[in-house]
Write a protein that holds these residues in place. Structure first.
Motif, PDB file in Angstrom:
ATOM      1  N   TRP A 110       8.871  -1.371   1.626  1.00 47.82           N
ATOM      2  CA  TRP A 110       7.928  -0.259   1.509  1.00 47.82           C
ATOM      3  C   TRP A 110       8.633   0.990   0.958  1.00 47.82           C
ATOM      4  CZ3 TRP A 110       7.206   4.655   3.587  1.00 47.82           C
ATOM      5  CH2 TRP A 110       5.949   5.218   3.389  1.00 47.82           C
ATOM      6  N   PHE A 111       9.793   1.325   1.528  1.00 49.87           N
ATOM      7  CA  PHE A 111      10.538   2.492   1.049  1.00 49.87           C
ATOM      8  C   PHE A 111      10.985   2.314  -0.398  1.00 49.87           C
ATOM      9  CE2 PHE A 111      11.123   3.645   5.582  1.00 49.87           C
ATOM     10  CZ  PHE A 111      10.716   4.969   5.488  1.00 49.87           C
ATOM     11  N   SER A 112      11.398   1.114  -0.772  1.00 51.14           N
ATOM     12  CA  SER A 112      11.826   0.898  -2.160  1.00 51.14           C
ATOM     13  C   SER A 112      10.647   1.022  -3.130  1.00 51.14           C
ATOM     14  CB  SER A 112      12.520  -0.460  -2.312  1.00 51.14           C
ATOM     15  OG  SER A 112      11.601  -1.518  -2.170  1.00 51.14           O
ATOM     16  N   LEU A 113       9.462   0.647  -2.693  1.00 57.49           N
ATOM     17  CA  LEU A 113       8.267   0.856  -3.529  1.00 57.49           C
ATOM     18  C   LEU A 113       7.945   2.334  -3.660  1.00 57.49           C
ATOM     19  CD1 LEU A 113       6.021  -2.034  -2.154  1.00 57.49           C
ATOM     20  CD2 LEU A 113       6.770  -1.793  -4.542  1.00 57.49           C
ATOM     21  N   VAL A 114       8.028   3.063  -2.563  1.00 66.56           N
ATOM     22  CA  VAL A 114       7.749   4.501  -2.579  1.00 66.56           C
ATOM     23  C   VAL A 114       8.757   5.246  -3.436  1.00 66.56           C
ATOM     24  CG1 VAL A 114       7.704   6.592  -1.142  1.00 66.56           C
ATOM     25  CG2 VAL A 114       6.538   4.526  -0.359  1.00 66.56           C
ATOM     26  N   LEU A 115      10.023   4.862  -3.322  1.00 69.39           N
ATOM     27  CA  LEU A 115      11.098   5.549  -4.054  1.00 69.39           C
ATOM     28  C   LEU A 115      11.313   4.997  -5.458  1.00 69.39           C
ATOM     29  CD1 LEU A 115      13.652   5.860  -1.110  1.00 69.39           C
ATOM     30  CD2 LEU A 115      12.088   7.619  -1.996  1.00 69.39           C
ATOM     31  N   ASP A 116      10.524   4.001  -5.839  1.00 71.39           N
ATOM     32  CA  ASP A 116      10.595   3.385  -7.167  1.00 71.39           C
ATOM     33  C   ASP A 116      12.015   2.895  -7.492  1.00 71.39           C
ATOM     34  OD1 ASP A 116       9.527   2.430  -9.533  1.00 71.39           O
ATOM     35  OD2 ASP A 116       9.926   4.299 -10.622  1.00 71.39           O
ATOM     36  N   ALA A 117      12.482   1.975  -6.667  1.00 70.22           N
ATOM     37  CA  ALA A 117      13.799   1.365  -6.856  1.00 70.22           C
ATOM     38  C   ALA A 117      13.577  -0.111  -7.199  1.00 70.22           C
ATOM     39  CB  ALA A 117      14.641   1.515  -5.596  1.00 70.22           C
ATOM     40  N   PRO A 118      13.377  -0.433  -8.489  1.00 69.82           N
ATOM     41  CA  PRO A 118      12.949  -1.776  -8.879  1.00 69.82           C
ATOM     42  C   PRO A 118      13.858  -2.920  -8.443  1.00 69.82           C
ATOM     43  CG  PRO A 118      13.095  -0.325 -10.810  1.00 69.82           C
ATOM     44  CD  PRO A 118      13.525   0.457  -9.616  1.00 69.82           C
ATOM     45  N   LEU A 119      15.160  -2.777  -8.573  1.00 63.92           N
ATOM     46  CA  LEU A 119      16.054  -3.877  -8.215  1.00 63.92           C
ATOM     47  C   LEU A 119      16.035  -4.148  -6.711  1.00 63.92           C
ATOM     48  CD1 LEU A 119      19.103  -3.229 -10.571  1.00 63.92           C
ATOM     49  CD2 LEU A 119      17.294  -4.941 -10.789  1.00 63.92           C
ATOM     50  N   VAL A 120      16.023  -3.093  -5.927  1.00 61.71           N
ATOM     51  CA  VAL A 120      15.955  -3.243  -4.474  1.00 61.71           C
ATOM     52  C   VAL A 120      14.611  -3.857  -4.094  1.00 61.71           C
ATOM     53  CG1 VAL A 120      15.978  -2.001  -2.272  1.00 61.71           C
ATOM     54  CG2 VAL A 120      17.541  -1.312  -4.096  1.00 61.71           C
TER      55      VAL A 120
ATOM     56  N   GLN B   4      12.679  -5.814  -5.887  1.00 62.09           N
ATOM     57  CA  GLN B   4      12.654  -7.226  -6.271  1.00 62.09           C
ATOM     58  C   GLN B   4      13.444  -8.080  -5.286  1.00 62.09           C
ATOM     59  OE1 GLN B   4      14.090  -7.138 -10.304  1.00 62.09           O
ATOM     60  NE2 GLN B   4      12.279  -6.066 -11.046  1.00 62.09           N
ATOM     61  N   ALA B   5      14.613  -7.613  -4.889  1.00 69.47           N
ATOM     62  CA  ALA B   5      15.447  -8.375  -3.957  1.00 69.47           C
ATOM     63  C   ALA B   5      14.772  -8.496  -2.588  1.00 69.47           C
ATOM     64  CB  ALA B   5      16.818  -7.721  -3.815  1.00 69.47           C
ATOM     65  N   LEU B   6      14.265  -7.391  -2.065  1.00 71.46           N
ATOM     66  CA  LEU B   6      13.626  -7.423  -0.751  1.00 71.46           C
ATOM     67  C   LEU B   6      12.332  -8.238  -0.775  1.00 71.46           C
ATOM     68  CD1 LEU B   6      14.218  -3.747   0.435  1.00 71.46           C
ATOM     69  CD2 LEU B   6      15.323  -5.822   1.299  1.00 71.46           C
ATOM     70  N   ALA B   7      11.583  -8.147  -1.863  1.00 72.48           N
ATOM     71  CA  ALA B   7      10.349  -8.932  -1.989  1.00 72.48           C
ATOM     72  C   ALA B   7      10.676 -10.430  -2.002  1.00 72.48           C
ATOM     73  CB  ALA B   7       9.578  -8.535  -3.242  1.00 72.48           C
ATOM     74  N   ALA B   8      11.732 -10.803  -2.696  1.00 73.54           N
ATOM     75  CA  ALA B   8      12.116 -12.218  -2.760  1.00 73.54           C
ATOM     76  C   ALA B   8      12.540 -12.743  -1.386  1.00 73.54           C
ATOM     77  CB  ALA B   8      13.240 -12.418  -3.774  1.00 73.54           C
ATOM     78  N   VAL B   9      13.355 -11.974  -0.678  1.00 77.92           N
ATOM     79  CA  VAL B   9      13.808 -12.393   0.654  1.00 77.92           C
ATOM     80  C   VAL B   9      12.622 -12.479   1.611  1.00 77.92           C
ATOM     81  CG1 VAL B   9      15.193 -11.698   2.660  1.00 77.92           C
ATOM     82  CG2 VAL B   9      16.154 -11.510   0.356  1.00 77.92           C
ATOM     83  N   SER B  10      11.763 -11.471   1.583  1.00 77.91           N
ATOM     84  CA  SER B  10      10.602 -11.456   2.466  1.00 77.91           C
ATOM     85  C   SER B  10       9.657 -12.617   2.163  1.00 77.91           C
ATOM     86  CB  SER B  10       9.856 -10.124   2.322  1.00 77.91           C
ATOM     87  OG  SER B  10       8.740 -10.097   3.164  1.00 77.91           O
ATOM     88  N   ALA B  11       9.392 -12.864   0.889  1.00 83.87           N
ATOM     89  CA  ALA B  11       8.505 -13.973   0.511  1.00 83.87           C
ATOM     90  C   ALA B  11       9.097 -15.311   0.950  1.00 83.87           C
ATOM     91  CB  ALA B  11       8.254 -13.958  -0.995  1.00 83.87           C
ATOM     92  N   LEU B  12      10.402 -15.464   0.831  1.00 81.82           N
ATOM     93  CA  LEU B  12      11.048 -16.703   1.273  1.00 81.82           C
ATOM     94  C   LEU B  12      10.849 -16.908   2.782  1.00 81.82           C
ATOM     95  CD1 LEU B  12      12.844 -19.174   0.729  1.00 81.82           C
ATOM     96  CD2 LEU B  12      14.822 -17.683   1.125  1.00 81.82           C
ATOM     97  N   LEU B  13      11.012 -15.843   3.561  1.00 79.53           N
ATOM     98  CA  LEU B  13      10.797 -15.946   5.000  1.00 79.53           C
ATOM     99  C   LEU B  13       9.341 -16.285   5.320  1.00 79.53           C
ATOM    100  CD1 LEU B  13      13.021 -13.004   6.280  1.00 79.53           C
ATOM    101  CD2 LEU B  13      13.415 -15.454   6.614  1.00 79.53           C
TER     102      LEU B  13
END
Length: 171
Positions: free
Chosen positions: A125-135, A137-146
């Protein structure tokens, strides 16, 4: 949380609610995974997150009404925020629900990393708000895997495991 060793009689609404709850976890997989690319793809990933959280929140099988209502309220509050034009606050509400449910499911499945899902979703959520694309993408991938792992685990167990002892539910 349900007691898997108790097999309460289930009517069609019990069966439907367990299926909808589990499908909410399934829908969370692509919706979270696609969040970083929502603008590029045109796929409404945020709206999919709202639907996934609403499916889970509407069909919670948690004995304690305080926790059940808290997890439901964050989704409905998030939907209200979204409708009023505060989309990111709304998305945060869905993340609280989905993260809280993953934390709960950890005690059933002991999936490594699942207890961290609320923190991963907060970081997302914070990475979306702060517009940090690489972070993001990485967090979305880990979360989706879980979410994928817990979805598979949920579908491998009998439906009555989600219901448990009906006499223990606080109304």
């Amino acid at each position: 949380m349900a007691d898997p060793h108790i097999k309460s009689e289930m009517d069609w609404l019990d069966i439907l609610s367990v299926i909808v709850y589990r499908l909410g976890f399934v829908l969370a997989v692509p919706s979270i995974l696609l969040l970083p690319w929502e603008v590029e793809t045109g796929i409404p990933a945020q709206k999919m997150c709202f639907v996934a959280a609403a499916m889970c929140a509407a069909c919670l099988h948690i004995y304690m009404k305080t926790f059940r209502l808290l997890l439901q309220a964050t989704t409905w509050g998030g939907l209200i925020c979204y409708v009023l034009g505060f989309g990111m606050f709304g998305l945060g509400g869905t993340f609280i629900t989905l993260g809280g449910l993953c934390f709960k499911e950890y005690f059933c499945f002991k999936v490594p990393g699942l207890r961290a899902q609320p923190l991963i979703l907060a970081g997302l959520w914070f990475s979306l708000v702060l517009d940090a694309p690489l972070v993001t993408q990485a967090l979305a991938a880990v979360s989706a895997l879980l979410f994928l792992i817990v979805s598979i685990a949920k579908w491998r167990m009998p439906l009555h495991f989600d219901i448990g002892d009906k006499t223990k539910y606080e109304v």
